[in-house]
Design an enzyme around this catalytic site. Structure first.
Site, short mmCIF file in Angstrom:
data_model
loop_
_atom_site.label_atom_id
_atom_site.label_comp_id
_atom_site.label_asym_id
_atom_site.label_seq_id
_atom_site.Cartn_x
_atom_site.Cartn_y
_atom_site.Cartn_z
N CYS A 144 4.43 -34.26 -3.43
CA CYS A 144 5.04 -35.54 -3.81
C CYS A 144 5.94 -36.13 -2.74
CB CYS A 144 5.80 -35.37 -5.13
SG CYS A 144 4.79 -34.57 -6.38
N HIS A 277 13.92 -40.90 -6.15
CA HIS A 277 12.67 -40.23 -6.52
C HIS A 277 12.43 -40.46 -8.02
CE1 HIS A 277 9.42 -37.37 -6.44
NE2 HIS A 277 9.98 -36.66 -7.39
N HIS A 312 3.70 -41.67 -11.31
CA HIS A 312 3.98 -40.81 -10.16
C HIS A 312 2.66 -40.57 -9.43
CE1 HIS A 312 5.48 -37.96 -7.47
NE2 HIS A 312 6.26 -37.25 -8.26
#
Lengths: 384, 190
Positions: A144, A277, A312
């Protein structure tokens, strides 16, 4: 005396996101507070615990080559905006999680496939082949945080003179494998993603790609290009703590932010905005909140998060969010945080709820990954 | 003359076939001496190149999920399906809190890892870099091949095992990559 490195600037951006297949459309819908989260009947029928996700509805590509086509389409748009014929020595720097996830799934289902042609490197190789490039390349699989890592590697190669132009960014095709994995590790929400919200329950999966043209500022100006923003520095750290959970006090995350600030030669007081984030999981948001409070103290800058709106996108997430940061710098606007309704008093982070116009000189783009990988990318508004 | 990147130590091994999560303890035992260092954890960097990190676990995870149903997939195999899981394991095992890179793909991945380690050493981002090549055995009759080097930046080579001569502009990278590729070729027992 410390010599400031030559500025590296973004001159082109291209993306495909669940909220639109162009930077301007994503920005417009983000400012309107829209979210791409919806229920997917195919996922429901296939028996997934979570059938809500943010996917690209109208992007057609062969299922086994969805990732590389996402990357290629985004790269075309970025090159077009940059108004540049790429020199052969252009470097290509791509971040992703595993590669063409569907190929891994099909192989496991018994199809005969050589997976060597479907790793992250296949995304990089395709761009090099299509644009006839022979410069340096990086195929980075840091989950990620991969988008930030790829951008940082490009900046490093431009500064060292190994590349004169770079195509860099993140690519992630929708991954059922990841959907199940994150779901089984209890990181997924069932309904929506709510960054830093009191009622947050996890992330929702997204997909997409964002690719950028990066150049030295002087080179861009010499050819009459318009720099969109400056990439100043990247801070990297690793928690070295747990396979999936972040270090709970956020010290590793804080280190990444501190290193970005130090490398940029600035203090936390000049940061105007943090694109967090903000995955929406209890643990990650809590640790990121502590990291931000540790760095900024009581004077928190504006904080927003995008995963409530676009999901995401794993290896593409920080690249998509970099495009949002650049748009914010260009328009001097911090976007709203979809899903953030009631701030978690324990986290103590109040995210933007509406688009907020304000002076923005510096913005940080945070991206963290399973394995304790932390990254924070520092950008500056470009002023001639 | 600019500073030189030197190999302080190197290590190679072959390990029996197993899933990534079961292979890594053996990798850790093999690399223990290579990681003995006084350098601050934040100034240490890991640069892992692999043809197939995450592949074995991803395949097992998904094939198991087809049997159990996706809602009941075995959670123990996640996050080993992620390519960066082995590098994360090494960071935890050896307290490496600096950059943590995983490159996947063909032999080019190794050159990419070396290139980034070289840039990070020259820029001062890290003081010690470990470049690790690990190709996991794909089938029970295949071994896992492991090669690793510890790099640092010096004015003089001193008692370094080998001088890589990677200059700041990247000169020497090809021979360094060839050196590491030779190591892993020598250890590959397929």
């Amino acid at each position: 005396m410390k010599i400031s490195p030559e500025p590296i600037v973004v001159t082109g951006m291209g993306l495909l996101s669940p909220l639109g297949d162009s930077v301007s459309l994503l920005w417009q819908r983000l400012l309107a507070g829209e979210s791409a989260v919806c229920n997917w009947p195919d996922l429901q029928e296939e028996g997934y615990r979570v059938s809500k996700a943010c996917r690209l509805e109208n992007f057609a590509a062969p299922p086994l080559r969805r990732g590389r086509m996402l990357g290629f389409t985004a790269a075309l748009a970025a090159i077009r905006q940059a108004g540049l014929t790429l020199p052969p020595e252009t470097g290509v720097f791509i971040g992703s999680t595993l590669g063409e996830s569907r190929a891994f799934e099909q192989k496991a289902e018994g199809h005969r496939l050589n997976l060597a042609g479907y790793t992250v490197e296949s995304f990089t190789a395709f761009l090099r082949q299509k644009f006839k490039l022979s410069g340096p390349q990086r195929s980075i699989a840091t989950a990620c945080a991969a988008g930030n890592y790829a951008i940082g590697a490009a900046v490093s190669a431009l500064r060292s003179g190994r590349a004169s132009v770079a195509l860099a960014g993140g690519v992630e095709p929708f991954s059922r494998l990841a959907l199940v994995g994150f779901s089984r590790s209890r990181a997924m929400a069932t309904d929506r993603c709510q960054p830093f919200d009191q009622n947050r329950s996890g992330m929702l999966l997204g997909e997409g790609a964002a690719i950028f043209v990066l150049e030295k500022a002087n080179d861009a100006l010499r050819r009459g290009a318009r720099p969109l923003a400056e990439i100043v520095s990247l801070g990297l750290s690793c928690d070295a703590y747990h396979p999936t959970a972040p270090e709970p006090e956020g010290q590793g995350m804080a280190t990444a932010i501190r290193l970005a600030l130090e490398a940029g030669g600035i203090g936390p007081e000049v940061i105007d905005w943090v694109n967090a984030h903000g995955s929406g999981t209890r643990l990650s948001d809590s640790a990121e909140a502590k990291a931000m409070r540790y760095i900024f103290g009581e004077r928190l800058p504006a904080i927003s998060g995008s995963k409530g709106a676009i999901g995401h996108a794993l290896g593409a997430a920080s690249a998509l969010e970099l495009a949002i940061c650049v748009q914010g710098l260009l328009h001097q606007t911090v976007p709203p945080t979809a899903g953030h309704e009631q701030a978690d008093p324990e986290a103590g982070i109040i995210c933007t709820r509406d688009a907020r116009q304000q002076p923005i000189q510096y913005v940080l783009n945070n991206a963290f990954a399973f394995g304790g990988i932390n990254s924070s990318l520092l950008l500056r508004r470009w002023e001639n | 003359m600019g500073k030189l990147i030197v190999i302080e130590s190197s290590c190679t091994a072959t390990l029996p076939y197993a899933l990534e999560k079961d292979t890594m303890p053996g990798v850790g035992n093999t690399l223990e001496a290579l990681f003995a260092t006084q350098v601050e954890p934040d100034a240490r960097g890991l640069y892992l190149a692999s043809k197939n990190a995450g592949e074995l676990s991803a395949l097992r995870f998904w094939s198991d999920a087809q049997v159990s149903g996706v809602a009941l997939a075995n959670p123990e195999l996640f996050p080993w399906t992620l390519a960066n899981a082995p590098c994360g394991w090494l960071a935890r095992q050896f307290r490496v809190t600096g950059p943590n890179y995983t490159y996947t793909g063909s032999a080019k991945a190794l050159r990419e890892a070396l290139e980034q380690a070289s840039e990070d050493l020259h820029s001062g981002r890290v003081m010690t870099a470990w470049v690790i090549a690990i190709d996991f055995g794909k089938k029970p009759r295949h071994n896992t091949a492991l090669a690793a080097i510890r790099l640092s930046l010096r004015d003089q080579p001193g008692n370094a095992r080998q001088q890589l001569n990677i200059a700041e502009n990247g000169t020497g990278l090809l021979s360094a990559a060839a050196f590491l590729q030779q190591i892993i070729r020598d250890t590959e027992v397929l």
